[in-house]
Design a protein around this motif. Structure first.
Motif, PDB file in Angstrom:
ATOM      1  N   CYS A 201      -1.615 -24.886  15.185  1.00 15.40           N
ATOM      2  CA  CYS A 201      -1.062 -26.220  15.430  1.00 15.40           C
ATOM      3  C   CYS A 201       0.280 -26.369  14.711  1.00 15.40           C
ATOM      4  O   CYS A 201       1.220 -26.969  15.242  1.00 15.40           O
TER       5      CYS A 201
ATOM      6  N   GLY B 146      -9.554 -32.555  15.605  1.00 17.87           N
ATOM      7  CA  GLY B 146      -8.454 -32.817  16.517  1.00 17.87           C
ATOM      8  C   GLY B 146      -8.362 -31.723  17.562  1.00 17.87           C
ATOM      9  O   GLY B 146      -9.028 -30.688  17.466  1.00 17.87           O
TER      10      GLY B 146
ATOM     11  N   ASP C 246      -6.937 -35.605  11.109  1.00 17.67           N
ATOM     12  CA  ASP C 246      -6.518 -35.025  12.384  1.00 17.67           C
ATOM     13  C   ASP C 246      -5.603 -33.823  12.136  1.00 17.67           C
ATOM     14  O   ASP C 246      -4.700 -33.872  11.306  1.00 17.67           O
TER      15      ASP C 246
ATOM     16  N   ARG D 169      -3.227 -32.718  13.780  1.00 13.96           N
ATOM     17  CA  ARG D 169      -1.817 -33.006  14.039  1.00 13.96           C
ATOM     18  C   ARG D 169      -1.137 -33.598  12.810  1.00 13.96           C
ATOM     19  O   ARG D 169       0.046 -33.346  12.559  1.00 13.96           O
ATOM     20  N   ASP D 170      -1.888 -34.384  12.028  1.00 11.10           N
ATOM     21  CA  ASP D 170      -1.348 -34.901  10.771  1.00 11.10           C
ATOM     22  C   ASP D 170      -1.205 -33.792   9.735  1.00 11.10           C
ATOM     23  O   ASP D 170      -0.270 -33.792   8.927  1.00 11.10           O
TER      24      ASP D 170
ATOM     25  N   ARG E 221      -3.580 -40.609  11.771  1.00  5.88           N
ATOM     26  CA  ARG E 221      -4.232 -40.960  13.026  1.00  5.88           C
ATOM     27  C   ARG E 221      -5.697 -41.302  12.743  1.00  5.88           C
ATOM     28  O   ARG E 221      -6.272 -40.842  11.773  1.00  5.88           O
TER      29      ARG E 221
ATOM     30  N   CYS F 270      -9.259 -40.700  12.778  1.00  8.17           N
ATOM     31  CA  CYS F 270     -10.016 -39.456  12.944  1.00  8.17           C
ATOM     32  C   CYS F 270     -11.125 -39.600  13.976  1.00  8.17           C
ATOM     33  O   CYS F 270     -11.578 -38.601  14.547  1.00  8.17           O
TER      34      CYS F 270
ATOM     35  N   GLN G 129     -10.832 -41.021  16.916  1.00  6.32           N
ATOM     36  CA  GLN G 129     -10.225 -40.610  18.180  1.00  6.32           C
ATOM     37  C   GLN G 129      -9.948 -39.118  18.171  1.00  6.32           C
ATOM     38  O   GLN G 129     -10.067 -38.441  19.201  1.00  6.32           O
ATOM     39  N   GLY G 130      -9.607 -38.580  16.985  1.00  7.90           N
ATOM     40  CA  GLY G 130      -9.391 -37.142  16.864  1.00  7.90           C
ATOM     41  C   GLY G 130     -10.630 -36.340  17.225  1.00  7.90           C
ATOM     42  O   GLY G 130     -10.537 -35.269  17.831  1.00  7.90           O
TER      43      GLY G 130
ATOM     44  N   ASP H 286     -10.810 -36.394  21.004  1.00  8.16           N
ATOM     45  CA  ASP H 286      -9.789 -35.492  21.551  1.00  8.16           C
ATOM     46  C   ASP H 286     -10.191 -34.037  21.367  1.00  8.16           C
ATOM     47  O   ASP H 286      -9.957 -33.191  22.248  1.00  8.16           O
ATOM     48  N   MET H 287     -10.788 -33.748  20.225  1.00 10.94           N
ATOM     49  CA  MET H 287     -11.215 -32.383  19.945  1.00 10.94           C
ATOM     50  C   MET H 287     -12.296 -31.935  20.930  1.00 10.94           C
ATOM     51  O   MET H 287     -12.225 -30.835  21.500  1.00 10.94           O
TER      52      MET H 287
END
Length: 393
Positions: free
Chosen positions: A56, A232, A266, A268-269, A362, A364, A366-367, A370-371
């Protein structure tokens, strides 16, 4: 008994999250427009580039147009190399892959050569509990020091960012939120005495000690990133503890779930934090906790249940009985660690992440969703006949 064995196997994985220079493989830039990048960064080395977090980071660097060199243990392994090459083909940056191994100090000189910045994410992980903690601790410490010594010898490295973990700050405390000033104390026993956690603690401490020991003419800037349990979307098809845990939950692999909690973040963070730590002047010499919030294992299962139950997946919401865990802790190490953290919610102060790095985490929850979608879409979790795909607003 089968149900309890499954539960203990899952927790044993959670409590120990994972995670020779040869010819280079170079992927040229794609046609996307580059995002903002720091022109003071000439080439970034990312160690362990095929890992969940590292891939990532590589993706974010390439998207911003950086020139990246990534290390893998073997260039002949298409499962590790091909997903990274695919990232480079659709981003404006340039990716070079080389072979290097934490257990082979001589491989790092060529890997580091010509790099201005190093993001060291690689860390050895034992797939079975070692009889001797040194089997894990020594490779982690020695591998980190090998990379740092190569940075010193190269003479071109301006800053090194090391991926550590909240595990090196503390893993089961209830009196106050933990900060970057805290360090894990293995003498407390339980999870904080687990070999993996000691390895993260000692690798980070020894890294700071090494930097402090350098003469002024040899010094380079240094900081560490301490993420919580990383979740994530996956940008490449690779194995990781958090991916395995979410898969187990989604397919109903744990009919009974433990009453334990973790701090989540997440991916991405985490990638963003590495790049901010690489480029921001004020990050030098510091540790940074990268976290969102603490969720219990049941919270995680409930989040996935609500999103995926009607799509053919079966996360369990049934808590395991504490009495049985107490009894099993008398002879089972995983049960013993679970019993110590049962019902404990450890929190971490992420104000430096927000105020110094400028990262607002973000959600987590929702992460997690998404994951799970990324794992289904990439084939890591089998697609159910009832699978409907992501909801559109």
């Amino acid at each position: 008994m089968r149900v309890l064995r499954s539960l203990l196997a899952s927790v044993d994985i959670i409590l120990k999250p994972r995670s020779f220079v040869g010819p280079a493989v170079v992927s040229r830039r794609g046609n996307s427009s580059a995002a903002t990048k720091d022109e003071n960064v000439s080439r970034v080395l990312v160690t362990g580039a095929s890992g969940y977090v590292a891939s990532c980071i590589v993706n974010e660097l390439l998207t911003k147009g950086y020139t990246v060199r990534g290390t893998v243990r073997s260039l002949s392994n298409p499962n590790k190399v091909d997903p990274l090459k695919s990232l480079a083909e659709r981003t404006p940056g340039t990716l070079e892959l080389v072979e290097a191994d934490l257990l082979s100090p001589e491989t790092w000189k060529s890997a580091v050569e010509g790099c201005s910045h190093v993001l060291h994410t690689a860390s050895p992980f034992p797939f079975e509990q070692p009889k001797n903690a040194e089997e894990v601790v020594r490779p982690a410490v020695d591998g980190t020091l090998s990379v740092l010594r190569a940075c010193k010898e190269a003479g071109t490295v301006k800053r090194v960012v090391i991926t550590s973990s909240v595990a090196s700050v503390g893993v089961y405390h209830t009196t106050r939120p933990l900060t970057e000033e805290d360090w894990t104390d293995p003498s407390r026993g339980g999870p904080e005495a687990e070999p993996y956690i000691i390895s993260k603690l000692m690798a980070e401490k020894e890294a700071f000690k090494y930097i402090e020991s350098l003469d002024d003419k040899d010094k380079f800037e240094f900081c560490t990133v301490l993420p919580g349990f990383v979740i994530g979307p996956s940008v490449a098809n690779q194995a990781a503890t958090s991916l395995d845990i979410v898969k187990r939950i989604m397919v109903g692999g744990d009919p009974l779930i433990p009453n334990i909690a973790f701090t989540w973040v997440d991916v991405r963070d985490v990638a963003d934090a590495h790049i901010k730590c690489m480029t921001l002047k004020q990050a030098a010499g510091q540790r940074f906790l990268i976290t969102d919030k603490s969720l219990t294992y049941r919270d995680v299962c409930k989040q996935l249940y609500d999103e995926f139950h009607d799509q053919g997946y079966s996360p369990s919401l049934r808590l395991a009985p504490r009495l049985v865990i107490r009894l099993m802790s008398l002879f089972d190490n995983a049960a013993r660690s679970m019993n110590l953290v049962w019902g404990v919610v450890t929190t971490y102060d992420n104000s430096k992440m927000k105020n110094v790095l400028g990262i607002q985490p973000r959600d987590c929850r929702q992460g997690l969703i998404d994951m799970a979608y990324s794992l289904i879409e990439n084939g890591y979790i089998e697609k159910s006949p009832k699978f409907k795909g992501r909801k559109t607003s």
